[in-house]
Design an enzyme around this catalytic site. Structure first.
Site, PDB file in Angstrom:
ATOM      1  N   LYS A 171     -15.695  -9.876   7.687  1.00  0.00           N
ATOM      2  CA  LYS A 171     -14.602 -10.665   7.161  1.00  0.00           C
ATOM      3  C   LYS A 171     -15.237 -11.966   6.505  1.00  0.00           C
ATOM      4  CE  LYS A 171     -10.851  -8.408   7.905  1.00  0.00           C
ATOM      5  NZ  LYS A 171      -9.891  -7.914   6.922  1.00  0.00           N
ATOM      6  N   GLU A 231     -14.152 -12.320  -5.884  1.00  0.00           N
ATOM      7  CA  GLU A 231     -12.798 -11.947  -6.246  1.00  0.00           C
ATOM      8  C   GLU A 231     -11.630 -12.580  -5.476  1.00  0.00           C
ATOM      9  OE1 GLU A 231     -16.085  -9.027  -6.626  1.00  0.00           O
ATOM     10  OE2 GLU A 231     -15.112  -9.631  -4.951  1.00  0.00           O
ATOM     11  N   CYS A 265      -8.576  -2.201   4.121  1.00  0.00           N
ATOM     12  CA  CYS A 265      -8.166  -3.404   4.647  1.00  0.00           C
ATOM     13  C   CYS A 265      -9.571  -3.645   5.507  1.00  0.00           C
ATOM     14  CB  CYS A 265      -7.026  -3.245   5.669  1.00  0.00           C
ATOM     15  SG  CYS A 265      -7.033  -1.782   6.510  1.00  0.00           S
ATOM     16  N   CYS A 274     -10.729  -1.994  14.242  1.00  0.00           N
ATOM     17  CA  CYS A 274     -11.136  -3.615  14.449  1.00  0.00           C
ATOM     18  C   CYS A 274     -11.184  -3.710  16.079  1.00  0.00           C
ATOM     19  CB  CYS A 274      -9.760  -4.246  13.950  1.00  0.00           C
ATOM     20  SG  CYS A 274      -9.754  -3.988  12.167  1.00  0.00           S
ATOM     21  N   SER A 283      -7.156   2.191  -2.221  1.00  0.00           N
ATOM     22  CA  SER A 283      -6.044   1.181  -2.629  1.00  0.00           C
ATOM     23  C   SER A 283      -6.637   0.028  -3.151  1.00  0.00           C
ATOM     24  CB  SER A 283      -5.299   0.859  -1.257  1.00  0.00           C
ATOM     25  OG  SER A 283      -4.310   0.016  -1.616  1.00  0.00           O
ATOM     26  N   GLU A 299       0.806  -1.088   0.106  1.00  0.00           N
ATOM     27  CA  GLU A 299       0.099   0.041  -0.046  1.00  0.00           C
ATOM     28  C   GLU A 299       0.879   1.139   0.019  1.00  0.00           C
ATOM     29  OE1 GLU A 299      -4.258   0.439   2.101  1.00  0.00           O
ATOM     30  OE2 GLU A 299      -2.843   0.650   3.431  1.00  0.00           O
ATOM     31  N   GLU A 352       2.251   1.710  -3.485  1.00  0.00           N
ATOM     32  CA  GLU A 352       1.195   2.149  -4.284  1.00  0.00           C
ATOM     33  C   GLU A 352       0.826   3.522  -4.119  1.00  0.00           C
ATOM     34  OE1 GLU A 352      -3.493   1.504  -5.137  1.00  0.00           O
ATOM     35  OE2 GLU A 352      -2.652   0.337  -3.578  1.00  0.00           O
ATOM     36  N   GLU A 368     -16.321 -10.842   3.157  1.00  0.00           N
ATOM     37  CA  GLU A 368     -15.243 -10.644   2.417  1.00  0.00           C
ATOM     38  C   GLU A 368     -14.602 -12.006   1.861  1.00  0.00           C
ATOM     39  OE1 GLU A 368     -11.203  -7.940   2.823  1.00  0.00           O
ATOM     40  OE2 GLU A 368     -11.394  -9.364   4.542  1.00  0.00           O
TER      41      GLU A 368
END
Length: 580
Positions: A360, A368, A301, A506, A321, A281, A284, A363
């Site tokens: 999560k 993907e 994230c 989190c 990102s 990241e 990037e 996710e």
């Protein structure tokens, strides 16, 4: 500020204007029972009527949570009439509540159960008045049982006011009051971001995470499976809550020991891929700054945040990102890099994640997330699910020895650890970006300005002649503020934005132990930074296992294989639910 006096149960007290009777009573040691009230959020609709009190001169009982104290007021909280009113109210609530406490996920952690015991309820004298509703299990992350709903509206308040999602609402349907998804669509077909904040505030078992512990036990018992597990940064300072340990206690070594006793073939640290995320990241971001890329770059994230922006701000997706979350990076590497090193067929590698987050689960199930050629992460367990497994296994968690993670993905820096707290991703990125760009060692690596529970924080860090301007927010209502500014072109001068879906980051995720309030978040944040400070390795780019990974397999940040395994794309979603 001027104060005034009132009397509560014969005790005179001075309070400030705007103080509610509930809080005034607490100051004289009187705990008035509540069920729908949420102090941290300001939810005081008085829906449950459990907190009723007598106010001298008033004909009707008053709800203490939303009735302001007044000068000269005389309040009584414990009279025969009040006790009877509370018991009758409790019975009426229990009338429509399934009496299946021993098999309920919230057994022992249910506020309704606790109050029924407090009031000495031994029978319910009234017949059920509501129909039996189907359980909504359409979501891969969150299950909703409307039969257990007590209409307290806490979930509606947190979804609408704290998270700005409004996937659920309180309304009347055919004369019946209900809490349900918008337009009564299945939850999976709404704009729900799976953050699970509704679970944390639900006083009963009406909303809960999809339990996948049975799948993990089955995988562990399958001799054909090579089962590995990873633990997220925020779990290091939260699992202990479920075993009577002080909130914020660092239980890392004991958690590793417990997982190893379950029979996992390898126990990995998601802090390792948090460090890897910083490398990718950060690279990037520098590429965008140097080559005219889309700025500001926004962190990726937090899966609840990702789904939120996909629903509500799809035109801003280019700002995200392209990095996967640390969870998904480790899953992809476990079925490629690790499988190759161990000589194992990737199809036989079963990856389990221990996360503080219900989002999560969604996710991991995204189409993907299969760059390894398989679903990269097979099962996501919340902190609560792990706690239940430890108890089911009969482990004395508090007295387990401290054990270390396994190689090759078992070393994480303090920078990876602070991913669990709001501001942590940004701080970790700044520690690395400064040193990689300037070639100089940071004199002070603690960025205090972007720590803490303030909703939106900002800082400017001089890096090789450029003031890198950054923003940090947590909770989606704060993200909404920033996204509206970004949409209006007001954030052009900023380079990097960290957004965490859940309040506190989190450490306050929707999969964390019940209860999770502001004080719990503060203590977990303190525990997170204490662990960071105690570690010798505190910068992501100094992680020796990350360096080895690049040398042996990935070659370099943003390289071809890194793009294949560690980066992803996003989906522009509509926000209105689909209704047949």
């Amino acid at each position: 500020m001027s104060t005034f006096a009132l009397t509560i149960d014969g005790q005179r007290i001075e309070v400030e204007p705007g103080t509610m009777i509930l809080d005034a009573a607490a100051q004289v040691g009187v705990k008035i029972p509540t069920l729908c009230y949420l102090k941290d959020i300001g939810h005081d609709v008085g829906a449950c009527r459990i907190c009723t009190v007598e106010v001298e001169g008033e004909k009707e009982l008053k709800t203490a949570c939303n009735t302001p104290a007044a000068a000269g007021m005389v309040v009584r909280t414990n009279t025969p009439a009040i006790r009877e009113a509370r018991k009758v109210t409790m019975e009426l609530i229990l009338t429509n509540h399934p009496m299946e406490c021993p098999i309920c996920v919230r057994n022992g952690l249910c506020e309704l159960q606790d109050l029924a015991a407090t009031f000495g309820i031994r029978e319910v004298r009234f017949p059920r008045t509501q129909p039996v509703y189907p359980v909504d299990d359409s979501s891969v992350a969150i299950i909703r049982d409307p039969n257990k709903c007590i209409l307290c509206r806490r979930c509606v308040t947190v979804c609408q006011q704290v998270q700005s999602v409004s996937a659920i609402e309180f309304k009347k349907v055919d004369g019946e009051a209900v809490v349900a998804p918008v337009l009564r669509a299945p939850l999976a077909e709404t704009n729900c971001v799976n953050c699970g904040q509704c679970i944390l505030v639900c006083p009963v078992g009406a909303i809960y995470e999809r339990d996948e512990t049975a799948r993990v036990w089955a995988a562990l018992a399958d001799p054909q499976k090579h089962v590995v597990v990873q633990t997220a940064p925020a779990t290091h300072v939260s699992i202990g809550d479920m075993f009577g340990m002080p909130t914020g206690t660092d239980i890392t070594g004991k958690m590793v020991a417990a997982l190893r006793r379950f029979g996992f073939d390898a126990v990995f640290d998601t802090n390792f891929t948090a460090d890897l995320t910083i490398m990718e990241e950060g690279s990037e971001l520098l590429e965008r700054i140097n080559n005219g890329g889309v700025l500001p770059q926004i962190t990726s994230c937090s899966p609840g945040w990702i789904k939120y922006v996909e629903h509500f701000y799809p035109e801003l997706l280019p700002h995200l990102s392209t990095c996967k979350s640390p969870q998904q990076m480790l899953g992809a590497l476990a079925k490629t890099y690790y499988a190759k090193k161990k000589g194992i067929d990737p199809a036989d590698v079963f990856v389990v994640s221990i996360m503080p987050c219900t989002a999560k689960k969604f996710e991991a199930a995204r189409p993907e997330m299969n760059d390894s050629g398989h679903q990269d992460v097979d099962v996501v367990l919340t902190s609560r699910e792990l706690g239940r497994m430890i108890k089911e296994a009969g482990l004395d968690f508090a007295n387990l020895p401290d054990e270390d993670y396994d190689e090759p993905m078992g070393i994480g820096s303090g920078a990876g650890q602070i991913f669990g707290a709001t501001g942590g991703v940004m701080e970790a990125a700044l520690r690395t970006a400064y040193e990689l760009v300037t070639g100089r060692t940071l004199d002070r690596i603690d960025f205090e300005d972007i720590r803490g529970l303030k909703g939106i924080k900002e800082a400017a860090v001089p890096v090789d002649g450029l003031d890198v301007k950054v923003l940090v927010s947590h909770g989606l209502s704060n993200a909404e503020i920033l996204m509206n500014k970004l949409r209006a072109g007001e954030l052009k001068d900023y380079h990097f934005i960290e957004i965490m879906c859940c309040p506190g980051g989190c450490i306050g995720g929707g999969g964390q132990p019940i209860k999770t309030g502001t004080l719990d978040r503060e203590r977990r944040i303190a525990g997170t930074y204490s662990r960071d400070k105690a570690l010798q390795l505190r910068k992501s780019h100094e992680n020796p296992q990350v360096k080895k990974l690049y040398e042996e397999y990935l070659e370099k940040p943003l390289g071809h294989r890194s793009h294949e395994l560690l980066h992803t794309t996003y989906v522009a979603r509509g926000w209105r639910p689909r209704v047949e």
